[in-house]
Each structure stands twice: as structure tokens, then as C-alpha cells.
Scaffold this active site. Sequence first.
Site, PDB file in Angstrom:
ATOM      1  N   CYS A  33      39.944  34.899  34.238  1.00 29.79           N
ATOM      2  CA  CYS A  33      41.263  34.479  34.732  1.00 29.79           C
ATOM      3  C   CYS A  33      41.375  32.954  34.743  1.00 29.79           C
ATOM      4  O   CYS A  33      42.458  32.413  34.921  1.00 29.79           O
ATOM      5  CB  CYS A  33      41.535  35.043  36.122  1.00 29.79           C
ATOM      6  SG  CYS A  33      40.378  34.467  37.356  1.00 29.79           S
ATOM      7  N   CYS A 103      38.712  38.154  43.022  1.00 27.84           N
ATOM      8  CA  CYS A 103      39.052  36.880  43.663  1.00 27.84           C
ATOM      9  C   CYS A 103      38.195  36.679  44.916  1.00 27.84           C
ATOM     10  O   CYS A 103      37.750  35.563  45.190  1.00 27.84           O
ATOM     11  CB  CYS A 103      40.526  36.840  44.031  1.00 27.84           C
ATOM     12  SG  CYS A 103      41.608  37.518  42.755  1.00 27.84           S
TER      13      CYS A 103
HETATM   14 FE1  FES Z   1      41.125  35.269  39.203  1.00 29.11          FE
HETATM   15 FE2  FES Z   1      42.390  35.660  41.423  1.00 29.11          FE
HETATM   16  S1  FES Z   1      43.064  36.192  39.454  1.00 29.11           S
HETATM   17  S2  FES Z   1      40.574  34.560  41.155  1.00 29.11           S
END
Ligand code: FES
Length: 146
Positions: A33, A103
Site C-alpha cells: 500500500c 495497518c
Molecule cells: Fe496500508 Fe493502511 S492501507 S497501512
Amino acid sequence: MYSEKVMDHFQNPRNVGEIENASGVGTVGNAKCGDIMRIYLDIDEDGIIRDCKFKTFGCGAAVATSSMATELVKGKSVAEAMKVTNKAVMDALDGLPPVKVHCSLLAEEAIHAALWDYAEKHGIEIEGLKKPKADIHEDGEEGEVY
Ligand code: FES
């Protein structure tokens, strides 16, 4: 989709910032991400975490989990801070949607990385602490889908 606590910590994150001359600093990222989290710890001579701050370049859940993680480790001993797992952070936030679990993992890893830095600087070993990975996915999480 998000609990009130997640929204609260996202909108009013606690302990944002840096600590100068921190006892330990840990930075971790997630290549998938692209989010990055850095945690600063101020630890006194008795091994108690006096202060904890964070900087997160990431999604709302990453901000909320780092905020909650800093609140959870503040005032704790190093050994107690080891118990602040991603699950503990999620529970304290009344849960996270499944796609956001990674996360909270970033928060746990950032704390571990900061503790590792502290332990290295002081030549000590912290029970249960393993050398952190800079990227929480660097050697591939087995079979986990985020
Ligand atoms: Fe990667 Fe939240 S989407 S840390």
C-alpha cells in the site's frame, strides 16, 4: 465500517510528532500500500516509556492504529510494551475491517522496530523481540490476504 474510536483517533490523533534524541526510533513500511509509519520512544533509566510519538504517512486506519498504539505503550515498561500487539491495538479501537488489519500490523512492527533500536543502543536484549523487518511484507506473509 469504522468504529467510533477509529474515527476519533483518525480525526484527532494523539501523540503526533517527533522526539528529539529519542531512546529508540523505528520506521516500517508496507510495500503493497506504500504506507510508512515511524515511532519514537523516550525510555527512562528504569525502562519505563515516558513518552511516545509517531509520524504516519498512510491511510486513516494506519493513523488511528499508530495513535492508539502510542497511547497504549505510554507509561508502560518495555516488557509490557511487547504485549501491545496489533490485536491489542485493534481491540482497543473496537475492531478494524478485515482489509485494514495490515495497518494495525504496521503499528506493532513500528513499536518493535523502535524497541529494537533502543535495545541495540543500550546493548540489552528484550525478551521475545526479534529483529524487525523494514517492510512488513518483505519476505511474504504466509498465506495471508490483506
Ligand atoms: Fe496500508 Fe493502511 S492501507 S497501512
